[in-house]
Design a protein around this motif. Sequence first.
Motif, PDB file in Angstrom:
ATOM      1  N   SER A   1       0.846  -1.190   0.000  1.00 30.31           N
ATOM      2  CA  SER A   1       0.000   0.000   0.000  1.00 30.31           C
ATOM      3  C   SER A   1       0.881   1.239   0.000  1.00 30.31           C
ATOM      4  N   SER A   2       0.445   2.267  -0.729  1.00 31.68           N
ATOM      5  CA  SER A   2       1.229   3.494  -0.826  1.00 31.68           C
ATOM      6  C   SER A   2       0.627   4.565   0.073  1.00 31.68           C
ATOM      7  N   SER A   3       1.432   5.595   0.345  1.00 28.30           N
ATOM      8  CA  SER A   3       0.961   6.722   1.134  1.00 28.30           C
ATOM      9  C   SER A   3       0.340   7.768   0.219  1.00 28.30           C
ATOM     10  N   PHE A   4      -0.071   8.863   0.810  1.00 30.64           N
ATOM     11  CA  PHE A   4      -0.716   9.924   0.036  1.00 30.64           C
ATOM     12  C   PHE A   4       0.226  10.512  -1.012  1.00 30.64           C
ATOM     13  N   PHE A   5       1.529  10.523  -0.710  1.00 32.10           N
ATOM     14  CA  PHE A   5       2.491  11.164  -1.596  1.00 32.10           C
ATOM     15  C   PHE A   5       3.231  10.172  -2.499  1.00 32.10           C
ATOM     16  N   SER A   6       2.806   8.923  -2.540  1.00 34.25           N
ATOM     17  CA  SER A   6       3.500   7.938  -3.350  1.00 34.25           C
ATOM     18  C   SER A   6       2.504   7.146  -4.192  1.00 34.25           C
ATOM     19  N   PHE A   7       3.024   6.484  -5.223  1.00 34.93           N
ATOM     20  CA  PHE A   7       2.166   5.666  -6.074  1.00 34.93           C
ATOM     21  C   PHE A   7       3.029   4.644  -6.808  1.00 34.93           C
ATOM     22  N   TYR A   8       2.367   3.574  -7.294  1.00 33.12           N
ATOM     23  CA  TYR A   8       3.068   2.513  -8.005  1.00 33.12           C
ATOM     24  C   TYR A   8       3.082   2.814  -9.506  1.00 33.12           C
ATOM     25  N   LYS A   9       4.252   2.669 -10.116  1.00 29.11           N
ATOM     26  CA  LYS A   9       4.414   2.927 -11.540  1.00 29.11           C
ATOM     27  C   LYS A   9       4.349   1.643 -12.361  1.00 29.11           C
ATOM     28  N   ASP A  10       4.846   0.541 -11.797  1.00 32.05           N
ATOM     29  CA  ASP A  10       4.826  -0.741 -12.494  1.00 32.05           C
ATOM     30  C   ASP A  10       5.198  -1.825 -11.493  1.00 32.05           C
ATOM     31  N   PHE A  11       4.843  -3.062 -11.806  1.00 33.08           N
ATOM     32  CA  PHE A  11       5.283  -4.174 -10.973  1.00 33.08           C
ATOM     33  C   PHE A  11       5.240  -5.463 -11.780  1.00 33.08           C
ATOM     34  N   VAL A  12       6.075  -6.411 -11.371  1.00 35.30           N
ATOM     35  CA  VAL A  12       6.128  -7.754 -11.948  1.00 35.30           C
ATOM     36  C   VAL A  12       6.243  -8.738 -10.792  1.00 35.30           C
ATOM     37  N   VAL A  13       5.540  -9.856 -10.905  1.00 37.46           N
ATOM     38  CA  VAL A  13       5.715 -10.957  -9.956  1.00 37.46           C
ATOM     39  C   VAL A  13       6.099 -12.186 -10.761  1.00 37.46           C
TER      40      VAL A  13
END
Length: 328
Positions: free
Chosen positions: A271-283
């Motif tokens: 989970s991200s905070s108010f000032f962060s975000f996910y750009k991409d991910f791989v599993v």
Amino acid sequence: MKKIIIALLALITFIQISCSSDILDNTPTANPVDVYVVGQKNSQAAYWKNNQEVLLNNGIGCEADTLMVSNGNIHVFGKKQLDNWTTQFMHWKNNVATNLTETFNTPAQFVRTITGMDVVGDDVYFVGYTKNPLITAEIYDLVYWKNGNKTVIDIATNPTFKSKIKVVNNNVYVIGNKSNCFNNCHGVFVNGVFQTVPVGVLLKDITVKDNQVYVYGTNYTTNSVYYKNLTTGTESNITSISNAFKLLFDNDNLYISDGSNIYKNNTVINSSSFFSFYKDFVVLNDNKYILKSEGDFGTTDILYINDVNSLQVFISDGKFNTITVVQN
């Protein structure tokens, strides 16, 4: 005395590692892989292979968007914003640059935009939109190129939609909009044949599980995640997640990111905070590779491998866009 010398050598080694200027951690995973991150460094298109930076030739003013490895060749797709508000699209194969806009332009059809790439073996595919420069009306062709040879899929009136392409078992899948239709105008072309998705669904991308092809996106009517198995025709909705930024499968587990969170089988695992975000991910094989923008409204892009900060870049120096993980 000998023990003291050994202790001092160990301490010096520790200090040298701790004071390294690179904030990197080649965190081992369960299986050996190569981890690629693409983006930009010092206003030049770049990628990082296992944390080693590679600046792309003729990439000044460009940024890299997508990287794929096939038959030992590294393919990178990117773009450059020109001073006249137009975009120049680029392809690098083993760091040899090709200006796709110039290569694909013809007197009868100019490249309006290129929105996606796929590579299968030695075949390289791009999808995008072209326009007849002699016609003033906003009418375009939705097309794809295979090794530079163009195939027209359909007429298009919205070249701002980011069509995606995926080639599986010699079948070409392209997300797009159908012209001359009344209601169900959005979906996927399979070898040029259009398949609709429900009204209210906007597809994001294409993913593959065990050679079965899925399209996924957001159902804005129900604010839920939508995905469809194109092999079986089975449609699914996940009402507990409001939108699909990215969806993938790994070891029979379903992973979804809405940009703010990453879910595994509908349960939040990051989970991200108010000032962060996910750009991409791989599993891959239960190992997580995540690109995240953090700091005050994204001042730092970070690669996390199994939740360990492994590589980062400040926005004053560059940016990360996407991640590719290749099993050795």
